[in-house]
Scaffold this motif. Structure first.
Motif, short mmCIF file in Angstrom:
data_model
loop_
_atom_site.label_atom_id
_atom_site.label_comp_id
_atom_site.label_asym_id
_atom_site.label_seq_id
_atom_site.Cartn_x
_atom_site.Cartn_y
_atom_site.Cartn_z
N ALA A 97 0.88 -1.31 0.11
CA ALA A 97 -0.01 -0.03 -0.06
C ALA A 97 1.07 1.22 -0.04
O ALA A 97 1.91 1.41 0.82
CB ALA A 97 -0.96 0.07 1.26
N THR A 126 0.45 5.14 0.93
CA THR A 126 -0.51 5.92 1.67
C THR A 126 0.14 7.10 2.14
O THR A 126 1.27 7.05 2.44
CB THR A 126 -1.29 5.09 2.51
N THR A 176 -5.06 2.63 9.37
CA THR A 176 -4.66 2.22 8.07
C THR A 176 -3.78 1.19 8.19
O THR A 176 -3.84 0.16 7.27
CB THR A 176 -4.09 3.43 7.46
N LYS A 177 -2.79 0.95 9.18
CA LYS A 177 -1.84 0.06 9.09
C LYS A 177 -2.69 -1.38 9.39
O LYS A 177 -2.37 -2.53 8.92
CB LYS A 177 -0.79 0.29 10.03
N CYS A 196 -4.48 -2.73 6.61
CA CYS A 196 -3.68 -3.38 5.58
C CYS A 196 -3.37 -4.77 6.09
O CYS A 196 -3.27 -5.39 5.35
CB CYS A 196 -2.63 -2.36 5.39
N LEU A 205 3.34 -1.66 3.63
CA LEU A 205 2.86 -0.40 3.78
C LEU A 205 3.95 0.72 3.63
O LEU A 205 4.98 0.59 4.61
CB LEU A 205 2.10 -0.15 5.02
N PHE A 235 6.41 -3.37 6.55
CA PHE A 235 5.47 -2.53 6.93
C PHE A 235 6.27 -1.16 7.74
O PHE A 235 7.02 -1.40 8.82
CB PHE A 235 4.68 -2.93 8.15
#
Length: 745
Positions: free
Chosen positions: A697, A699, A706-707, A710, A718, A742
């Motif tokens: 992702a 973003t 959000t994390k 995901c 991410l 991430f």
């Protein structure tokens, strides 16, 4: 005697018949005397037999013997009226001798018995007096019981309500009925406390509101005593009814009624005074009778006055509690409304920040990506300087955006630490590598000293710790024109916790964690000591910084302080003054990992080194972004790194063109759900994991949700915008090596 009797009998001449009659009378009398004497002992025997408590039985026996002997003497004397023998004379003599002895003994015994009999009489009188006293006491007890019954009845009536007006009116009515009063009134102090106001009357024949001065002698007399006091019917407080008719007014008593703790209750129309205050109760007997006040009636009045005082205190407390409850309800309603408005404002602010975060990072992504691409082309020195300036300004703007968002999340409490196991030494070396280029440009000497006992690995929030160290060291570099900057990291010892400069910091030592102490010392412009407390306030700067040094946002140290507080630590600044440098020290709490040598599973993008692979030729990458500019910028970064890039402008197009040949899919994740749904549908399209491309992702949203979203939908990574060439190079390297990435938010 017998001879004389015989001789006297021989001497009686027949011509005297009267003498014979006298002898006959004596004969008959002796017979009846003897009979009476013999009957008395029988009666005494009957008395002794029937009496179980008589204390002188032996005296009665002796007295009985005396009487029997007297009777025997008179009985024997019957034979002496005729010619009798010597035997009769001897018996008569013995009887008389015994009678004399017994009579003398009885007389002597009576001398000793009479005082006892008198004492018995005295005790009898004493017992009679005691009996009379007991009768009086029983009368008092009955009177007290009657008074107690009236008191209980009055108390029940008075305390049946907690309304003070009802209490006072009920008191007057019940006292008037119980004591048969002509009038009963209650005088209350005014708000000024200088007068007594007629507040309640029994018959309601006086205009309520009449006042008298409170300092009258009769009022002072009543207030100074806790007993009921008789007062003159003509005094001002007793003139409750006009005197009419030929009868004199009845007796009047007055008693004080304490207004307990009045100043604490603050009842609306009662005086607010700190000294103890009293009301005055006046009671009047009927004027058409000679009745007077009795002691038990006065005691009843005194007890009722005390009960009224207690009931009034309870009523006042109830009024105050009811008023406080109503006020509390109003405050709770206002607080609830304010809370709802604050929550609405917070939600609105968070929505605004989320949108603005994404919208600001989108153009920043284009600026930084294109600038980094332009930097790697053939440029003139002047052009390269311009591009570097653009990159520095863009990075500074991105940092400012991060600071504002971090501060906002810190203030609303939504920011939480991400606890992971990380290399503590690597954090300091990475900070040093990031700061060295800037320090070398300003010709500043930068040194790092790590204590030998400093753990290599620690448990905590690596990103927040690095951000704190970078902020502190960055400030040191920013405000130092020449000289040196030293960074020292040690394990704080328990004795150092007693430092007078951090009195409010009270750490708790444990085997499961340690306290890291970081000290940054510079030879920069220094700080005025009185300006130091202002530096931890957001958007605040010292006077020296504003006039002589480079400008900043004023957010760095404010954010550092909040990060340190989240890590259960403390931060402070020391400076001797302007031009004498500055020392920033902070202590944070970090955990000790169970396995110190374990490797991390999640990695943040690092500054690429020589060991990082930069050959991505032939790597098929799919970029999905509904924003054409971002799509083109990301494609340009990947093409520059040698990737084979395919782009898609919608989820449907992405699902249509994706194939097992694509190794990586970069998709933009906005505030909506399209990106997450797309990730789920991609996983459904590829049943086997080895055939599915890595989903990453892109973003601009920095919130934790959000994390979590995901990770929930099964994405493999991410990345936060903006992304430069170096960052993208590091991302691809780490992603292909570990198949998961991430970035810490």
């Amino acid at each position: 005697m017998w001879f004389k009797a015989t001789e006297s009998c021989n001497c009686i001449e027949p011509q005297w018949p009267a003498d014979e009659l006298l002898v006959k009378y004596q004969y008959i009398s002796d017979f009846f005397i003897a009979l009476a004497y013999f009957s008395i002992p029988l009666e005494l025997i009957y008395f002794v037999k029937k009496s179980a408590v008589f204390p002188y039985r032996w005296v009665l026996v002796q007295f009985g013997a005396f009487i029997v002997l007297c009777g025997a003497t008179h009985l024997i004397n019957l034979w002496t009226f005729t010619v009798h023998t010597r035997t009769v004379a001897m018996v008569m003599t013995a009887a008389k001798v015994l009678t004399a002895v017994v009579s003398c003994a009885t007389a002597l015994m009576l001398v000793h018995i009479i005082p006892d009999l008198l004492s018995v009489k005295t005790r009898e009188l004493f017992l009679k007096n005691k009996a009379a006293e007991l009768d009086r006491e029983m009368g008092l007890i009955r009177t007290q019981e009657e008074t107690g019954r009236h008191v209980r009845m009055l108390t029940h009536e008075i305390r049946s309500t907690l309304d003070r007006h009802t209490i006072l009116k009920t008191t007057l009515i019940e006292l008037g009925r119980t004591l048969a009063l002509e009038e009963c009134a209650l005088w209350m102090p005014t708000r000024t406390g200088l007068e007594l106001q007629l507040a309640y009357t029994l018959r309601q024949q006086n205009p309520v509101g009449y006042t008298v001065p409170i300092h009258l002698p009769v009022i002072n007399q009543v207030f100074s005593s806790n007993r009921a006091v008789k007062i003159s019917p003509n005094c001002p407080v007793a003139r409750l009814r006009p005197h009419t008719g030929k009868y004199l007014p009845g007796e009047v008593v007055a008693v004080r009624v304490p207004l307990l703790n009045l100043s604490n209750f603050q009842i609306y129309d009662w005086p607010e005074v700190s000294t103890r205050s009293y009301a005055l109760m006046v009671l009047m007997l009927p004027s058409d009778s000679a009745r007077q006040w009795h002691v038990h009636e006065l005691e009843l009045v005194e007890v009722v006055a005390d009960q009224v005082a207690v009931a009034l205190s309870h009523a006042a407390i109830l009024e105050e509690s009811m008023r406080a409850r109503n006020l509390l309800i109003e405050q709770n309603v206002a607080l609830d409304l304010a809370r709802r408005e604050a929550e609405t404002a917070i939600h609105a602010r968070n929505d605004f920040l989320a949108v603005m975060n994404h919208e600001m990072r989108t153009p920043m992504h284009a600026i930084i990506a294109l600038s980094s691409l332009l930097q790697e082309t053939e440029l003139t020195a002047e052009q390269r300087l311009m591009v570097e300036t653009i990159l520095k300004s863009s990075n500074l703007l991105a940092t400012l955006i991060n600071d504002v968002l971090d501060l906002s999340r810190l203030e609303d409490g939504s920011l939480q630490l991400e606890t992971t196991t990380f290399s503590l030494h690597s954090v300091f070396r990475e900070v040093l590598n990031l700061i060295k280029p800037v320090a070398s440009v300003k010709r500043l000497s930068l040194t790092l000293h790590l204590a030998s006992d400093l753990p290599v690995y620690a448990v905590g929030d690596e990103k927040r710790l690095m951000q704190t160290i970078l902020n502190v060291v960055g400030n040191a570099v920013k405000f130092s024109k020449e000289g040196s900057i030293s960074i020292t990291a040690i394990v704080a010892k328990p004795e150092s916790f007693k430092d007078a400069r951090i009195p409010e910091f009270l750490p708790v030592p444990s085997d499961s964690h340690f306290y890291l102490r970081v000290q940054v010392n510079d030879s920069g412009s220094g700080i005025n000591p009185q300006d130091i407390p202002k530096l931890f306030t957001k958007f605040a700067q010292s006077q020296a910084v504003q006039t002589k040094g480079p400008a900043g946002s004023g957010l760095g140290l404010a954010i550092c302080r909040r990060f340190v507080n989240l890590m259960e630590g403390h931060i402070w600044i020391e400076s001797e003054g302007i031009g004498k440098g500055c020392t920033v020290t902070f202590i944070v709490k970090l955990g000790i990992p169970d396995r110190p040598n374990e490797s991390k599973l999640a990695f943040a993008p690092k500054v690429p080194g020589n060991h990082v692979s930069t050959n991505f030729g032939g790597l098929k990458v799919l970029v999905m972004d509904d924003n054409g500019v971002n799509r083109s910028v990301t494609k340009g970064l990947l093409l520059h790194l040698g990737c084979d890039v395919t782009t898609a402008g919608s989820s449907e197009e992405c699902l249509r063109i994706i194939s097992p040949e694509h190794r990586v899919v970069f998709m933009d994740v906005c505030t909506g759900l399209d990106g997450y749904e797309l990730a789920i549908r991609i996983q459904e399209k590829f049943k086997k994991r080895q055939d599915r491309p890595l989903i990453v992702a892109l973003t601009g949203n920095t919130n934790r949700v959000t994390k979590e979203n995901c990770m929930r939908v099964g994405m493999d990574g991410l990345i936060l915008k903006p992304v430069s060439v170096d960052k993208m190079r590091g991302v691809l390297s780490e992603l292909l090596e570990h198949r998961v990435l991430f970035e810490a938010i």
